[in-house]
Structures are given as structure tokens and as C-alpha cells.
Design an enzyme around this catalytic site. Structure first.
Site, short mmCIF file in Angstrom:
data_model
loop_
_atom_site.label_atom_id
_atom_site.label_comp_id
_atom_site.label_asym_id
_atom_site.label_seq_id
_atom_site.Cartn_x
_atom_site.Cartn_y
_atom_site.Cartn_z
N ASN A 13 0.84 -1.59 0.13
CA ASN A 13 -0.66 -0.28 -0.38
C ASN A 13 0.66 1.35 -0.02
O ASN A 13 1.80 1.35 1.36
CB ASN A 13 -1.07 -0.09 1.56
CG ASN A 13 -2.06 1.50 0.65
OD1 ASN A 13 -2.12 2.13 0.20
ND2 ASN A 13 -2.26 1.44 2.38
N LYS A 15 0.33 4.48 -0.33
CA LYS A 15 -0.19 5.27 0.25
C LYS A 15 -0.37 7.04 -0.67
O LYS A 15 -0.03 7.12 -1.38
CB LYS A 15 0.17 6.03 1.65
CG LYS A 15 0.15 4.17 2.94
CD LYS A 15 0.24 4.74 3.88
CE LYS A 15 -0.19 3.37 4.80
NZ LYS A 15 -0.28 3.07 6.23
N HIS A 100 -9.55 1.22 5.02
CA HIS A 100 -8.03 1.37 5.33
C HIS A 100 -9.00 2.33 6.77
O HIS A 100 -9.11 2.71 6.36
CB HIS A 100 -7.19 1.70 4.50
CG HIS A 100 -5.67 2.05 4.95
ND1 HIS A 100 -5.30 2.60 6.07
CD2 HIS A 100 -4.96 1.22 4.67
CE1 HIS A 100 -4.75 2.32 6.93
NE2 HIS A 100 -3.46 1.03 5.79
N GLU A 102 -6.94 4.58 8.07
CA GLU A 102 -6.75 6.34 7.71
C GLU A 102 -7.56 6.70 7.10
O GLU A 102 -8.24 7.78 6.74
CB GLU A 102 -5.43 6.19 6.51
CG GLU A 102 -4.62 6.04 7.63
CD GLU A 102 -3.22 5.80 6.70
OE1 GLU A 102 -2.86 5.72 5.10
OE2 GLU A 102 -2.10 4.84 7.47
N GLU A 172 -5.26 -4.92 10.70
CA GLU A 172 -4.34 -4.14 10.43
C GLU A 172 -4.57 -3.22 12.08
O GLU A 172 -5.24 -2.63 11.91
CB GLU A 172 -4.45 -2.97 9.53
CG GLU A 172 -4.38 -4.01 7.83
CD GLU A 172 -3.48 -2.52 7.33
OE1 GLU A 172 -2.42 -3.06 6.28
OE2 GLU A 172 -4.34 -1.29 6.90
N GLY A 178 2.70 2.47 10.51
CA GLY A 178 3.21 3.30 10.56
C GLY A 178 4.54 3.78 12.20
O GLY A 178 4.80 4.55 11.71
N SER A 218 3.81 -2.37 9.92
CA SER A 218 5.03 -2.31 10.36
C SER A 218 5.57 -3.99 10.26
O SER A 218 6.19 -4.00 11.01
CB SER A 218 5.21 -1.96 11.84
OG SER A 218 5.05 -0.41 11.85
P1 13P Z 1 2.75 0.23 7.34
O1 13P Z 1 3.64 -1.28 6.93
O2 13P Z 1 3.71 1.81 7.03
O3 13P Z 1 2.69 0.24 8.98
O4 13P Z 1 1.03 0.30 6.72
C1 13P Z 1 0.70 -0.55 7.26
C2 13P Z 1 -0.45 0.01 6.47
O5 13P Z 1 -1.45 0.53 6.89
C3 13P Z 1 -0.70 -1.24 5.19
O6 13P Z 1 -2.01 -0.76 4.80
#
Ligand code: 13P
Length: 257
Positions: A13, A15, A100, A102, A172, A178, A218
Site C-alpha cells: 500500500n 499510500k 483502510h 486512515e 491492521e 506506521g 509495520s
Molecule cells: P505500515 O506498514 O507503514 O505500518 O502501514 C501498514 C498499512 O497501513 C498498510 O495498509
């Protein structure tokens, strides 16, 4: 992973990172690092909307499939700035991340909207990667399993068993995204197992066995091996570590176990 019943899926992803002009070099490097990974896993790159055409071109000669990170639940209409499933499909996109954390936290996506997007994606024959997961506060109060079960049930409301076969669920934990904090393999396994139990209760054992459940938060080249060794963790949804081909390649290699 349980290769007898399910594909292993390693999805990046990106982002809101990288430019369309970065995609070609990324694809070339990834291909040179792991020319034959399709033998052991499905690799997906979920890139920003603006990079989708470049990614579809650049990855055409590889086995990496392309996904979007969001879509609108409506077919078309006066929704300025939004992108529909039909428009993604038209480009050659195969997967779409839905719900997601976010998007839930920063853009007000409710369980109901997530459900509508899942239904719209399936209708367009896009494979939804449906994200669920708890906050740190929710984990600390011990409601993780109940919350995740509720998110899964709500996301799949109205999805019939045959259509569900195209879906992927990604667990997740929000506190792991992150942050550099990763769920322990056992904690991640426990929740992924619970997700499968929910699918079993809704659709039966055969369907539950077939649906890939991913872990995200992560995940990196160091912890991927132990996470992927868990029986109910069928792959990863990877943010930060998917931005560098060498790190993403190392995670794909960790799936070859
Ligand atoms: P990270 O791997 O940066 O923690 O992000 C995970 C994520 O949100 C994947 O959709």
C-alpha cells in the site's frame, strides 16, 4: 500460511507516496530482484490513483497485479473528486483496498460506507482488500475480537458466498500502522483466526478456508517470516516497507517458506 487451501498474498500500500514517474524504475528493480516469485505468492501494488496507468504499463510484463487504495461506492454521478469502481476496472485495476483505518479515521468512512464500497467493488469484479482493526485503547480494554468481528460482519453484509471468494481481509491494528510497533505473531494470529471464525459462522468452513487473511502494521523484511509462519496469516498488507523495491522483495521472499 496454509498453502493447501489459500494463496499467499503480499500487497503493498503505497499510500500517498511516490510519483507516476517513479513507477517504471520501481518495477524494473523489483523484477530484477525476484523474477520468479509468482510461484509462491500473489504480489499486488496498491498505488495512488495518479500512478495507476503507469503501474499497469510498468508491471504488465511482471506478475505484480495492480490495486487502488479506495473507490467511491456510487457507479457514477456528481461526486467531484471521486473515482468509481467502473473507472478503476476500465484502467485494468484488479484490486481495491476498502476501509483502510486512515480512511475510516481521517475521512469519516463508517462501517456502512465500507459495506457499500465492498458491494460496489464486487459488482465491478474488483477484488476488495477489506481492512479491519482496533485502536490501542480498544485493545487495552479487551474488545479487539468483538470489534473486529463486528467490522467483518458489517463489511460483508449482503455479500453472497460465491462473491466472497474474491475478497481478501486485512487485519491492521491501528496502533501498529506506521508506528514501528508490530503485533506479536501470536496476537496477530489470534485475531486472524477470529476473522476466519467469523467467516466460517457466516459462510461455512469451506469458504472460510479459502479466504486469504492478511496482517498489516509495520510488517517489514525482519518480522515478515515469523508473522507469515502463523497458520491463519496468509500474507501482508505493507505500507512503508513497500516503498522500496529491495524491502518489498525481501518480504516477498519471506513468503517463500
Ligand atoms: P505500515 O506498514 O507503514 O505500518 O502501514 C501498514 C498499512 O497501513 C498498510 O495498509
Amino acid at each position: 500460511m496454509n498453502r493447501k487451501y489459500r494463496h499467499t498474498v503480499i500487497a503493498g500500500n503505497w499510500k500517498m507516496n511516490l510519483l507516476a514517474s517513479d513507477v517504471k524504475a520501481y518495477a524494473t528493480e523489483l523484477r530484477s530482484l525476484i523474477p520468479d516469485f509468482h510461484k509462491w505468492c500473489d504480489a499486488i501494488a496498491c498505488v495512488p490513483f495518479t500512478s495507476l496507468p503507469a503501474a499497469i504499463r510498468a508491471f504488465r510484463t511482471t506478475r505484480v497485479m495492480i490495486g487502488a487504495q479506495n473507490m467511491n461506492q456510487h457507479k457514477s454521478g456528481a461526486y467531484t473528486g471521486e473515482v468509481s469502481g467502473a473507472q478503476l476496472k476500465d484502467l485494468g485495476v484488479r484490486y481495491v483496498i476498502i476501509g483502510h483505518s486512515e480512511r475510516r479515521e481521517l475521512f469519516g468512512e463508517t462501517d456502512d460506507i465500507v459495506n457499500k464500497k465492498v458491494l460496489a467493488a464486487i459488482q465491478q469484479q474488483l477484488r476488495p482488500i477489506i481492512c479491519v482493526g482496533e485502536s490501542l485503547g480498544q485493545r487495552e480494554t479487551g474488545v479487539t475480537n468483538d470489534l473486529v468481528a463486528m467490522q467483518v460482519k458489517s463489511a460483508l453484509n449482503g455479500v453472497d458466498a460465491l462473491k466472497l471468494r474474491s475478497a481478501i481481509i486485512a487485519y491492521e491494528p491501528i496502533w501498529a500502522i506506521g508506528s514501528g510497533l508490530t503485533a506479536t505473531p501470536q496476537d496477530a494470529q489470534d485475531v486472524c483466526c477470529e476473522i476466519r471464525a467469523v467467516i466460517r459462522s457466516l459462510y461455512g468452513a469451506r469458504t472460510a478456508r479459502a479466504i486469504p487473511v492478511l496482517y498489516g502494521g509495520s510488517m517489514n523484511e525482519k518480522n515478515a517470516h515469523d508473522l507469515l509462519a502463523q497458520p491463519d496469516i496468509d500474507g501482508g498488507l505493507i505500507g512503508g516497507a513497500s516503498l522500496k523495491p529491495e524491502l518489498f522483495a525481501a518480504i516477498i521472499k519471506a513468503a517463500n517458506q
